[in-house]
Every structure is written in structure tokens, then in C-alpha cells.
Design an enzyme around this catalytic site. Structure first.
Site, mmCIF file in Angstrom:
data_model
loop_
_atom_site.group_PDB
_atom_site.id
_atom_site.type_symbol
_atom_site.label_atom_id
_atom_site.label_comp_id
_atom_site.label_asym_id
_atom_site.label_seq_id
_atom_site.Cartn_x
_atom_site.Cartn_y
_atom_site.Cartn_z
ATOM 1 C CG ASP A 40 -4.707 -9.962 0.522
ATOM 2 O OD1 ASP A 40 -4.225 -9.811 1.670
ATOM 3 O OD2 ASP A 40 -5.363 -9.084 -0.054
ATOM 4 C CG HIS A 80 -1.965 -1.059 1.170
ATOM 5 N ND1 HIS A 80 -2.210 -1.923 2.203
ATOM 6 C CD2 HIS A 80 -2.816 -1.393 0.175
ATOM 7 C CE1 HIS A 80 -3.184 -2.759 1.840
ATOM 8 N NE2 HIS A 80 -3.565 -2.461 0.623
ATOM 9 C CG ASP A 129 1.983 -1.163 3.445
ATOM 10 O OD1 ASP A 129 1.570 -1.035 4.615
ATOM 11 O OD2 ASP A 129 1.372 -1.806 2.562
HETATM 12 C C1 XLS Z 1 -8.970 -6.251 0.675
HETATM 13 C C2 XLS Z 1 -7.997 -6.370 -0.403
HETATM 14 C C3 XLS Z 1 -6.690 -5.640 -0.177
HETATM 15 C C4 XLS Z 1 -6.003 -5.477 -1.489
HETATM 16 C C5 XLS Z 1 -4.938 -4.464 -1.557
HETATM 17 O O1 XLS Z 1 -9.973 -6.927 0.793
HETATM 18 O O2 XLS Z 1 -7.766 -7.719 -0.667
HETATM 19 O O3 XLS Z 1 -5.912 -6.293 0.754
HETATM 20 O O4 XLS Z 1 -5.499 -6.692 -1.923
HETATM 21 O O5 XLS Z 1 -5.394 -3.200 -1.331
HETATM 22 MG MG MG Z 2 -6.399 -8.648 -1.989
#
Ligand code: XLS
Ligand code: MG
Length: 364
Positions: A285, A51, A54
């Protein structure tokens, strides 16, 4: 079959989180970003998802020049560790300006904030050595339909894409769809929506999609079919593999944790399309369970990576000839049974009798 590839993996620093949820506080103490960076290589990861904040903390408090300078330092830290920035995403959901959305907010000053912040994000990406910007359009949607004009909202999202494309001729935009959370309904819920926006943009070749498993499930869709759709349009720039137990809050479970067969099919679709051969990452993720202790809070990442690699082996070792025979005979029951046995590691399928075996009492 395309030649086999050696996959490379990425995750974002937010994946090592402290267990806070809407009902309770952190249960683990935070690690600094630099500490986390040191863990990537030993854990088998090469790509860092960012992000914007970050990379540059309190990004809104700095001038454009300061932002670039701070991002440059992070870029150096990546290089020193042999890491690559996969993408940078503007965090358009935290600041008070984004309460009603970013590009689709009803307030003109708030929309401007979102655009300015996005251009800073592009500056950050440039310094980190990546052209890739992810748009997870968190608050671009509504809680009640009457609050916004949805048609105008789509035009505003498209306009934001075009401004980004014009701002930097190198930039690549990857739209990450999600149907809900934090919004009741989001404007870009599926990869079909994202790809339609890409084609409608001023430079379709530079706009594509990133598919997260859990987001597809939350939309009631099959993640591997979503991936296949994007691949068929040559618009799958990246993935966020994880898992999700049905239509609940966004769980970001470890890959394969809820539905191993669905995970297998995602890997199958990626592997068979040759995904990764142009350097695309296997992005994760995933979220550590709140119950994990401090020193065990990265296992969700290494486990997800390992499960992915096991499933690659499963895809590669599947008996393609046998599968094709079942398909030609339209015997999908046999194909399904074979798939399940293969996944369970049960090697020998018992020869099937050609005749249907009905119990005597039922066979009239
Ligand atoms: C949230 C998203 C986020 C994105 C990046 O639900 O998965 O983590 O991957 O902004
Ligand atoms: Mg994501």
C-alpha cells in the site's frame, strides 16, 4: 525453517495515484482502471486489492442486481488477465452519510447506510471470486472523546461484524487497524484490538487481521512485532507493506525507504513463520512521490517488490548458527553488528577480541 515459498504480490489501483494532497491538486493525469489492470502482470503482480467502488463506480447509484452484474464484468476482466481479486473493502469514508463514521455514527440512518453498503461490498466480492473483505475503519473513532460513547461504539463494530458473518457464510473479514487519520483517535488502532474483536465475534475463525507497516509505526509500535502477534494467533490474513518516517501523516512510502532494518525484520518474521504458504499475498500500500513524472509513477511499486525480494534473500542467507551463538552468549551487541554488516553486504566480520578494548586513559 519452513520450506521456502514463492511469494505473490498485490496492490490496489489507488496505489497509482495522481499526486493530489491536502495542499495541492493532481500533478499527473489519471489512468483508467482497465489501463492499470494491464500493468499488473508485467510489473510482477498477480493480486488486485479493491475498494468496492473501484469495481463498481458510483456503487450507491445502482440496484443490488446492477452492482452484481457490473462486478461480474470486472471479474471477467481479471480472469482474462490471469489476475486474482485479493479482497474488497467498503469505502465507508467518502459519502456524506459517513461524515460522523459508519457503523459508529451517532445517526441511525447513517449506521444503516454503512451496513447496507457493506452488504453490497460482500456481493461485489462474491462476483469477483473472493470471500475476503477488508475493513479499514477510517472514520470509526472520534475527534473529541465526548462526541461518542466509545463502549457502545465497540459494540456497534462487533454487531456489524456479526451481521456480515451472518449475511454470507463464506465471507472472511480482515480488519486493518490504524490509530489515527482521518480521525483524531480511531477505535481499532492496533492488531491486538482487531484480534480481540475477532475472538468476540460469532465466528472467530472467519475474522482476522491485515497489518500495514505505516499504521503500526503511527501507533508507536514495531510492525514486525505486530505481525508476529497476529501470526502467533494464526490471524495474519494479509499485509500492507510500506514505510513511514515517524509520527507524521500517513506517508505510504516505498517499502524499506525509511527504515531498511525494520523492513528486514518484517520480512524475517513473515518468512520464518511460513507466511504465504497458504496463498497469502504480499500486499503493498504505497504512494508515488508527488514529484514523479507521469511515465515514472509506478516505480514505487516495482521498487518495493524488488526490495522485499532482496530482503527475503538476506533473511535466507543469514548465518543462523552464528546468530544462535550470539544469542546463547547473550552478546546482542555482536548480534546487532552482524545483522548490520549482513544488511550492508559486508561479508567478513573482523574476529572480535575476547577482552574488552578500553583506551588506556579510560581503563583504571
Ligand atoms: C488507508 C488504508 C487503505 C486500506 C484499504 O490508510 O491503508 O488504503 O488499505 O481501504
Ligand atoms: Mg492499507
Amino acid at each position: 525453517m519452513p520450506e521456502s515459498v514463492n511469494y505473490r504480490f498485490s496492490f490496489g489501483p489507488w496505489n497509482i495515484s495522481e499526486g493530489a494532497d491536502p495542499f495541492g491538486p493532481m500533478v499527473r493525469s489519471p489512468h483508467s482502471f482497465m489501463e492499470k489492470l494491464d500493468w499488473y502482470q508485467p510489473m510482477g503482480f498477480e493480486g488486485v486489492q479493491f475498494h468496492d467502488d473501484d469495481a463498481v463506480e458510483n456503487i450507491d447509484d445502482h440496484s443490488a442486481t446492477q452492482v452484481a452484474e457490473k462486478a461480474r464484468q470486472i471479474g471477467k476482466a481479471l480472469k482474462d488477465r490471469g489476475l486474482t481479486a485479493e479482497f474488497v473493502a467498503p469505502r465507508l469514508w467518502f459519502d456524506p452519510h459517513t461524515i460522523d463514521g459508519g457503523y459508529t455514527s451517532n445517526g441511525a440512518a447513517d449506521r444503516q447506510y454503512a451496513l447496507d453498503r457493506t452488504m453490497r461490498t460482500i456481493d461485489v466480492a462474491r462476483e469477483l471470486g473472493t470471500p475476503n473483505i477488508v475493513l479499514w475503519l477510517a472514520r470509526e473513532g472520534s475527534y473529541i472523546r465526548e462526541a461518542k460513547n466509545a463502549r457502545v461504539a465497540y459494540e456497534r463494530i462487533l454487531d456489524a461484524l456479526n451481521k456480515m458473518l451472518a449475511y454470507d457464510k463464506e465471507v472472511r473479514i480482515w480488519i486493518e487497524p490504524k490509530p489515527n487519520e482521518p480521525m483524531d483517535h480511531a477505535y481499532v488502532p492496533t492488531i491486538g484490538h482487531a484480534i480481540a474483536l475477532a475472538y468476540a465475534s460469532d465466528d472467530p475463525a472467519r475474522v482476522s487481521g491485515l497489518i500495514e507497516t505505516a499504521h503500526a509505526i503511527l501507533a508507536g509500535l514495531d510492525p514486525s512485532d505486530e505481525m508476529a502477534f497476529a501470526l502467533a494467533h494464526d490471524k495474519l490474513a494479509s499485509v500492507h507493506l510500506n514505510d513511514q518516517n515517524g509520527l507524521k501523516f500517513d506517508q505510504d512510502k516505498s517499502f524499506g525507504g525509511a527504515n531498511l532494518r525494520s523492513a528486514y525484520n518484517q520480512v524475517r518474521v513473515l518468512e520464518e513463520a511460513g507466511y504465504g504458504r497458504r496463498g497469502e499475498f504480499i500486499g503493498l500500500d504505497v504512494k508515488a512521490m508527488r514529484t514523479q513524472r507521469q511515465d515514472q509513477a509506478t516505480k514505487h511499486l516495482t521498487n518495493s517488490r524488488e526490495i522485499f525480494l532482496h530482503l527475503v534473500e538476506k533473511v535466507r542467507s543469514a548465518d543462523k548458527k552464528l546468530e544462535q551463538q550470539f544469542i546463547e552468549a547473550r552478546d546482542y551487541e555482536a548480534l546487532e553488528a552482524y545483522t548490520l554488516r549482513h544488511l550492508m553486504g559486508v561479508s567478513e566480520a573482523k574476529p572480535q577480541s575476547a577482552k574488552p578494548q578500553l583506551a588506556k586513559s579510560a581503563a583504571r
